[in-house]
Design a protein around this motif. Structure first.
Motif, short mmCIF file in Angstrom:
data_model
loop_
_atom_site.label_atom_id
_atom_site.label_comp_id
_atom_site.label_asym_id
_atom_site.label_seq_id
_atom_site.Cartn_x
_atom_site.Cartn_y
_atom_site.Cartn_z
N MET A 1 0.85 -1.10 0.32
CA MET A 1 -0.09 -0.28 -0.17
C MET A 1 0.59 1.07 0.20
O MET A 1 1.29 1.74 1.05
CB MET A 1 -0.78 0.01 0.95
CG MET A 1 -1.99 -1.13 1.21
SD MET A 1 -2.71 -1.00 0.27
CE MET A 1 -4.03 -0.13 0.55
N LYS A 2 1.10 2.23 -0.86
CA LYS A 2 1.28 3.11 -1.62
C LYS A 2 1.61 4.09 -0.09
O LYS A 2 0.53 4.40 0.10
CB LYS A 2 1.20 4.09 -3.11
CG LYS A 2 2.00 4.98 -3.40
CD LYS A 2 1.92 5.22 -4.15
CE LYS A 2 2.93 6.84 -4.92
NZ LYS A 2 2.32 7.21 -5.79
N GLY A 3 2.83 4.58 0.59
CA GLY A 3 2.49 5.62 1.21
C GLY A 3 2.13 5.17 2.93
O GLY A 3 2.68 5.78 4.13
N TYR A 4 2.08 3.98 3.64
CA TYR A 4 0.89 3.42 4.45
C TYR A 4 2.57 3.19 4.98
O TYR A 4 3.58 2.55 5.08
CB TYR A 4 0.20 2.02 3.84
CG TYR A 4 -0.99 2.69 3.69
CD1 TYR A 4 -2.12 2.68 4.55
CD2 TYR A 4 -1.09 3.53 1.89
CE1 TYR A 4 -2.86 3.08 4.63
CE2 TYR A 4 -2.63 3.30 2.18
CZ TYR A 4 -3.48 3.55 3.17
OH TYR A 4 -4.69 3.82 2.28
N VAL A 5 2.11 3.25 6.36
CA VAL A 5 3.12 2.47 7.12
C VAL A 5 2.32 1.56 8.59
O VAL A 5 1.54 1.60 8.48
CB VAL A 5 3.76 3.52 8.46
CG1 VAL A 5 4.80 2.67 9.35
CG2 VAL A 5 4.77 5.03 6.88
N LEU A 6 2.61 0.46 8.56
CA LEU A 6 2.68 -0.84 9.39
C LEU A 6 2.86 -0.24 11.04
O LEU A 6 3.51 -0.35 10.87
CB LEU A 6 3.35 -2.05 9.76
CG LEU A 6 2.72 -3.14 10.21
CD1 LEU A 6 1.81 -3.62 10.22
CD2 LEU A 6 3.19 -4.37 9.85
N ILE A 7 1.85 -0.20 12.26
CA ILE A 7 1.40 -0.07 12.39
C ILE A 7 2.02 -0.61 13.81
O ILE A 7 1.14 -1.76 13.87
CB ILE A 7 0.14 1.08 13.19
CG1 ILE A 7 -0.30 2.13 12.56
CG2 ILE A 7 -0.30 1.13 14.44
CD1 ILE A 7 0.93 3.35 12.20
N PRO A 8 3.05 -0.89 14.40
CA PRO A 8 3.49 -2.01 15.23
C PRO A 8 2.76 -2.05 16.33
O PRO A 8 1.93 -1.20 17.52
CB PRO A 8 4.15 -2.15 15.99
CG PRO A 8 5.68 -0.76 15.21
CD PRO A 8 4.11 0.13 14.29
N ASP A 9 2.12 -3.25 16.73
CA ASP A 9 1.45 -4.05 17.57
C ASP A 9 1.70 -3.35 19.15
O ASP A 9 0.70 -2.24 20.25
CB ASP A 9 1.02 -5.10 18.15
CG ASP A 9 0.32 -5.98 17.08
OD1 ASP A 9 -0.26 -5.10 16.62
OD2 ASP A 9 0.80 -7.26 17.34
N PHE A 10 3.31 -2.39 19.54
CA PHE A 10 3.33 -1.87 20.94
C PHE A 10 2.88 -0.86 21.12
O PHE A 10 2.10 -0.26 22.55
CB PHE A 10 4.89 -2.01 20.87
CG PHE A 10 5.65 -1.39 20.04
CD1 PHE A 10 5.66 -0.28 20.31
CD2 PHE A 10 6.05 -1.39 19.11
CE1 PHE A 10 6.21 0.81 20.20
CE2 PHE A 10 6.90 -0.47 18.12
CZ PHE A 10 6.96 0.03 18.64
N MET A 11 2.60 -0.08 19.76
CA MET A 11 2.36 1.49 19.38
C MET A 11 0.65 1.27 19.93
O MET A 11 0.06 2.45 20.81
CB MET A 11 2.46 2.22 18.28
CG MET A 11 3.98 1.87 18.21
SD MET A 11 4.01 2.96 16.26
CE MET A 11 3.44 5.03 16.74
N LEU A 12 -0.61 -0.10 19.84
CA LEU A 12 -1.52 0.02 20.04
C LEU A 12 -2.29 0.20 22.06
O LEU A 12 -3.21 0.58 21.72
CB LEU A 12 -1.98 -0.90 19.47
CG LEU A 12 -2.09 -0.68 17.55
CD1 LEU A 12 -2.37 -2.51 17.45
CD2 LEU A 12 -2.63 -0.02 16.73
N GLU A 13 -0.74 0.13 22.40
CA GLU A 13 -0.73 0.23 23.93
C GLU A 13 -1.79 1.97 24.17
O GLU A 13 -1.69 2.20 25.70
CB GLU A 13 0.06 -0.18 24.98
CG GLU A 13 0.03 -2.38 24.27
CD GLU A 13 1.55 -2.36 24.56
OE1 GLU A 13 2.42 -1.51 25.38
OE2 GLU A 13 2.16 -3.21 25.15
N ASN A 14 -1.44 2.23 22.97
CA ASN A 14 -1.48 4.03 23.22
C ASN A 14 -2.19 4.80 22.72
O ASN A 14 -1.67 5.66 21.25
CB ASN A 14 -0.03 4.56 24.18
CG ASN A 14 -0.31 6.31 24.26
OD1 ASN A 14 -1.69 6.59 23.61
ND2 ASN A 14 0.62 7.24 24.67
N LEU A 15 -3.51 4.08 22.37
CA LEU A 15 -3.81 4.81 21.23
C LEU A 15 -4.32 6.59 21.36
O LEU A 15 -4.45 7.01 19.76
CB LEU A 15 -6.01 4.08 21.93
CG LEU A 15 -5.73 2.97 20.93
CD1 LEU A 15 -7.15 2.04 21.16
CD2 LEU A 15 -5.16 2.36 19.83
#
Length: 107
Positions: A73-87
């Motif tokens: 997906m052009k321009g997209y960054v995968l959001i790592p699971d550890f980041m989802l601890e701080n929505l």
């Protein structure tokens, strides 16, 4: 697993009041004719940025490009699971992505 992670994605999107989540089988957000976040079948969240910002955040997040159904997906960054601890923190990036697509020529 999919349902649990979808609840996380929905909670993230609900923190941003300028747009709503769309899609039933492939949840996403879009504005100005562009998708800017996506929840794929692998329970991964991707957020779209400019090319320069994408490269910066891939390094900063210790992440990678985002793929959905095998496609990059052009321009997209995968959001790592550890980041989802701080929505609240991830919501800042999602709002930044919204601002980015709103700066593009409308489709």
């Amino acid at each position: 697993m999919w349902e649990e992670k979808l609840k996380v994605y929905d909670a993230l999107v609900s923190k941003c009041n300028r747009f709503k989540r769309k899609g039933k089988t492939m949840p996403y957000t879009s504005a100005n004719g562009y998708m800017f976040s996506l929840f794929n079948k692998d329970c991964e969240i991707g957020i779209r940025f400019s090319k320069e910002t994408q490269e910066k955040y891939i390094k900063e997040f210790k992440s990678s490009i985002y793929k959905s159904y095998g496609a990059v997906m052009k321009g997209y960054v995968l959001i790592p699971d550890f980041m989802l601890e701080n929505l609240d923190n991830v919501a800042i990036y999602l709002n930044e992505s919204y601002d980015y697509v709103m700066s593009l020529e409308p489709k």
